[in-house]
Write a protein that holds these residues in place. Structure first.
Motif, mmCIF file in Angstrom:
data_model
loop_
_atom_site.group_PDB
_atom_site.id
_atom_site.type_symbol
_atom_site.label_atom_id
_atom_site.label_comp_id
_atom_site.label_asym_id
_atom_site.label_seq_id
_atom_site.Cartn_x
_atom_site.Cartn_y
_atom_site.Cartn_z
ATOM 1 N N LYS A 62 0.829 -1.213 0.000
ATOM 2 C CA LYS A 62 0.000 0.000 0.000
ATOM 3 C C LYS A 62 0.862 1.261 0.000
ATOM 4 C CE LYS A 62 -4.004 0.595 1.016
ATOM 5 N NZ LYS A 62 -5.190 1.036 0.224
ATOM 6 N N VAL A 63 1.933 1.249 0.791
ATOM 7 C CA VAL A 63 2.830 2.408 0.834
ATOM 8 C C VAL A 63 3.477 2.628 -0.531
ATOM 9 C CG1 VAL A 63 4.988 3.297 1.794
ATOM 10 C CG2 VAL A 63 3.292 2.270 3.305
ATOM 11 N N ALA A 64 3.953 1.540 -1.142
ATOM 12 C CA ALA A 64 4.572 1.652 -2.465
ATOM 13 C C ALA A 64 3.569 2.145 -3.502
ATOM 14 C CB ALA A 64 5.161 0.311 -2.875
ATOM 15 N N ARG A 65 2.352 1.665 -3.447
ATOM 16 C CA ARG A 65 1.323 2.068 -4.406
ATOM 17 C C ARG A 65 1.017 3.557 -4.292
ATOM 18 N NH1 ARG A 65 -2.171 -0.871 -7.398
ATOM 19 N NH2 ARG A 65 -0.175 -1.749 -8.099
ATOM 20 N N ALA A 66 1.138 4.102 -3.103
ATOM 21 C CA ALA A 66 0.872 5.532 -2.907
ATOM 22 C C ALA A 66 1.877 6.413 -3.629
ATOM 23 C CB ALA A 66 0.872 5.853 -1.414
ATOM 24 N N HIS A 67 3.039 5.852 -3.962
ATOM 25 C CA HIS A 67 4.087 6.617 -4.655
ATOM 26 C C HIS A 67 4.344 6.060 -6.064
ATOM 27 C CE1 HIS A 67 5.108 8.760 -0.944
ATOM 28 N NE2 HIS A 67 4.919 7.612 -0.337
ATOM 29 N N ALA A 68 3.328 5.428 -6.629
ATOM 30 C CA ALA A 68 3.497 4.721 -7.900
ATOM 31 C C ALA A 68 3.390 5.650 -9.103
ATOM 32 C CB ALA A 68 2.445 3.625 -8.017
ATOM 33 N N ARG A 69 3.920 5.161 -10.222
ATOM 34 C CA ARG A 69 3.727 5.826 -11.515
ATOM 35 C C ARG A 69 2.236 5.822 -11.846
ATOM 36 N NH1 ARG A 69 3.752 3.915 -17.124
ATOM 37 N NH2 ARG A 69 3.875 1.794 -16.305
ATOM 38 N N LYS A 70 1.739 6.928 -12.339
ATOM 39 C CA LYS A 70 0.326 7.033 -12.677
ATOM 40 C C LYS A 70 0.034 6.313 -13.992
ATOM 41 C CE LYS A 70 -0.456 9.535 -9.067
ATOM 42 N NZ LYS A 70 -1.101 8.906 -7.878
ATOM 43 N N VAL A 71 -0.867 5.371 -13.940
ATOM 44 C CA VAL A 71 -1.293 4.641 -15.137
ATOM 45 C C VAL A 71 -2.807 4.497 -15.096
ATOM 46 C CG1 VAL A 71 0.878 3.344 -15.280
ATOM 47 C CG2 VAL A 71 -1.058 2.368 -14.043
ATOM 48 N N PRO A 72 -3.448 4.246 -16.239
ATOM 49 C CA PRO A 72 -4.894 3.987 -16.224
ATOM 50 C C PRO A 72 -5.215 2.799 -15.326
ATOM 51 C CG PRO A 72 -4.131 4.367 -18.465
ATOM 52 C CD PRO A 72 -2.905 4.288 -17.610
ATOM 53 N N ALA A 118 7.263 -7.375 -4.333
ATOM 54 C CA ALA A 118 5.881 -6.888 -4.343
ATOM 55 C C ALA A 118 5.835 -5.362 -4.295
ATOM 56 C CB ALA A 118 5.114 -7.477 -3.166
ATOM 57 N N ARG A 119 6.713 -4.781 -3.493
ATOM 58 C CA ARG A 119 6.757 -3.314 -3.417
ATOM 59 C C ARG A 119 7.156 -2.708 -4.762
ATOM 60 N NH1 ARG A 119 9.730 -0.522 1.348
ATOM 61 N NH2 ARG A 119 11.560 -1.463 0.349
ATOM 62 N N ALA A 120 8.119 -3.333 -5.427
ATOM 63 C CA ALA A 120 8.537 -2.839 -6.745
ATOM 64 C C ALA A 120 7.383 -2.926 -7.742
ATOM 65 C CB ALA A 120 9.746 -3.620 -7.241
ATOM 66 N N LEU A 121 6.651 -4.032 -7.711
ATOM 67 C CA LEU A 121 5.527 -4.202 -8.634
ATOM 68 C C LEU A 121 4.419 -3.193 -8.366
ATOM 69 C CD1 LEU A 121 5.236 -8.105 -8.747
ATOM 70 C CD2 LEU A 121 6.211 -6.586 -10.472
ATOM 71 N N ALA A 122 4.265 -2.813 -7.112
ATOM 72 C CA ALA A 122 3.205 -1.871 -6.749
ATOM 73 C C ALA A 122 3.437 -0.472 -7.309
ATOM 74 C CB ALA A 122 3.067 -1.802 -5.227
ATOM 75 N N THR A 123 4.654 -0.163 -7.727
ATOM 76 C CA THR A 123 4.944 1.164 -8.278
ATOM 77 C C THR A 123 4.594 1.284 -9.766
ATOM 78 O OG1 THR A 123 7.263 0.615 -8.825
ATOM 79 C CG2 THR A 123 6.824 1.476 -6.611
ATOM 80 N N ASN A 124 3.976 0.251 -10.319
ATOM 81 C CA ASN A 124 3.600 0.236 -11.741
ATOM 82 C C ASN A 124 4.810 0.453 -12.649
ATOM 83 O OD1 ASN A 124 0.839 0.000 -10.986
ATOM 84 N ND2 ASN A 124 0.685 2.229 -10.791
ATOM 85 N N PRO A 125 5.834 -0.388 -12.493
ATOM 86 C CA PRO A 125 7.081 -0.145 -13.231
ATOM 87 C C PRO A 125 7.011 -0.561 -14.696
ATOM 88 C CG PRO A 125 7.251 -2.197 -12.028
ATOM 89 C CD PRO A 125 5.917 -1.597 -11.657
ATOM 90 N N LYS A 126 7.765 0.168 -15.518
ATOM 91 C CA LYS A 126 8.022 -0.269 -16.887
ATOM 92 C C LYS A 126 9.305 -1.093 -16.924
ATOM 93 C CE LYS A 126 7.473 2.564 -20.327
ATOM 94 N NZ LYS A 126 6.371 1.910 -21.054
#
Length: 239
Positions: free
Chosen positions: A100-110, A148-156
Motif C-alpha cells: 500500500k505504501v509503495a502504491r501511494a508513490h506509484a507511476r500514474k497509469v490507467p 511486491a513493493r517494486a511491482l506496486a509502483t507500476n514499473p516499466k
C-alpha cells in the motif's frame, strides 16, 4: 535508443575511479543480465540509475527522457522499480501495508493497466502472509515483499540486485519463473546475479563489467565463449 540508455557513465570514490565511459542500452521488454567480479560496479550502476548516487559524469535516459540526477522517488514515478540485495521492506508493517505504501508513490497509469494489490500478493506468494508482520517472515518471503513493493509502483522496468542469493534451488526456480512472467507482461528486467545458471536461463543479453569497463556484451552463449570474460570472471566451463 532503448528503454534505458546509460551514456558515458563515470564515478569515483575517494579519488579512485570505479568505472568510466560505461555505455549500456537496454531494449524494451528484454531481460538483461549484468555480471562481473565483486567491486566491479554493478550495484553502483543500479544506485545511479535509481537516484541513490550521483555520477561524476554521464547521462541516464529512460523512456526517451533524461532522468539524470532525479531523486529515488522521482525515478520510481517515472517507472523504474528497484529490488535490493539486502532487503529493505518496512519490517514493522505487513506485506499488504508495504504494498500500500509503495502504491501511494506509484507511476500514474490507467486503472485497467494497474496490477491490483491482490494480484501482486498472489504473484509473489504472499497471499497467506499478507497480514503477518514482515519482521516475522523468512528471508525468501522478505525478498518477496521487496519484489511486491517494486511491482506496486507500476514499473516499466525493474532492477533486481541478486534476487536469488541465499535461496534454495526450488526458490531460485520460482524467481526465474517470476521474471519470465513479468517479461510476458511487458516489464523490462535488468538483473545483477552471480548464479550463472540463473543468468543463462533467463537473460536475452548479458553485459560483463571488469576493472572499470564493460568488457563484453551479447547473448549468454556469446559471453560465455568470450576469452576476455573467461579469463577475467567465469573460468573454463562456467556459463
Amino acid at each position: 535508443m532503448g528503454i534505458l540508455d546509460i551514456e558515458n557513465l563515470k564515478i569515483s570514490f575517494g579519488g579512485n575511479t570505479i568505472f568510466s565511459d560505461i555505455n549500456i542500452s537496454i531494449k524494451e521488454n528484454e531481460v538483461y543480465g549484468l555480471i562481473g567480479t565483486n567491486g566491479a560496479g554493478k550495484t553502483t550502476i543500479f544506485n545511479i540509475v535509481s537516484g541513490i548516487l550521483k555520477a561524476d559524469s554521464g547521462r541516464i535516459i529512460f523512456n526517451n527522457k533524461d532522468i539524470t540526477g532525479l531523486k529515488p522517488y522521482q525515478v520510481a514515478k517515472e517507472g523504474i522499480g528497484r529490488c535490493f540485495q539486502t532487503v529493505l521492506p518496512f519490517k514493522s508493517m505487513t506485506p499488504y501495508e508495504n504494498i500500500k505504501v509503495a502504491r501511494a508513490h506509484a507511476r500514474k497509469v490507467p486503472k485497467e493497466e494497474e496490477m491490483s494489490i491482490e494480484e501482486i500478493l498472489k504473484m509473489t506468494n504472499l497471499e497467506s502472509k499478507r497480514d503477518v508482520l514482515t519482521s516475522q517472515l523468512t528471508l525468501p518471503d522478505k525478498k518477496n515483499v521487496e519484489i511486491a513493493r517494486a511491482l506496486a509502483t507500476n514499473p516499466k522496468l525493474i532492477l533486481f540486485d541478486e534476487m536469488a542469493s541465499g535461496l534454495s534451488g526450488e526458490e531460485i526456480v520460482d524467481r526465474m519463473n517470476l521474471i519470465r512472467e513479468l517479461s510476458k507482461r511487458g516489464i523490462t528486467i535488468v538483473v545483477v546475479e552471480h548464479i550463472m545458471l540463473f543468468i543463462k536461463q533467463i537473460c536475452d543479453r548479458v553485459g560483463v563489467l571488469h576493472a572499470g569497463s564493460l568488457i563484453a556484451e551479447g547473448t549468454p552463449e556469446e559471453v560465455g565463449q568470450d576469452e576476455k570474460v573467461i579469463d577475467a570472471y567465469l573460468g573454463k566451463g562456467s556459463l
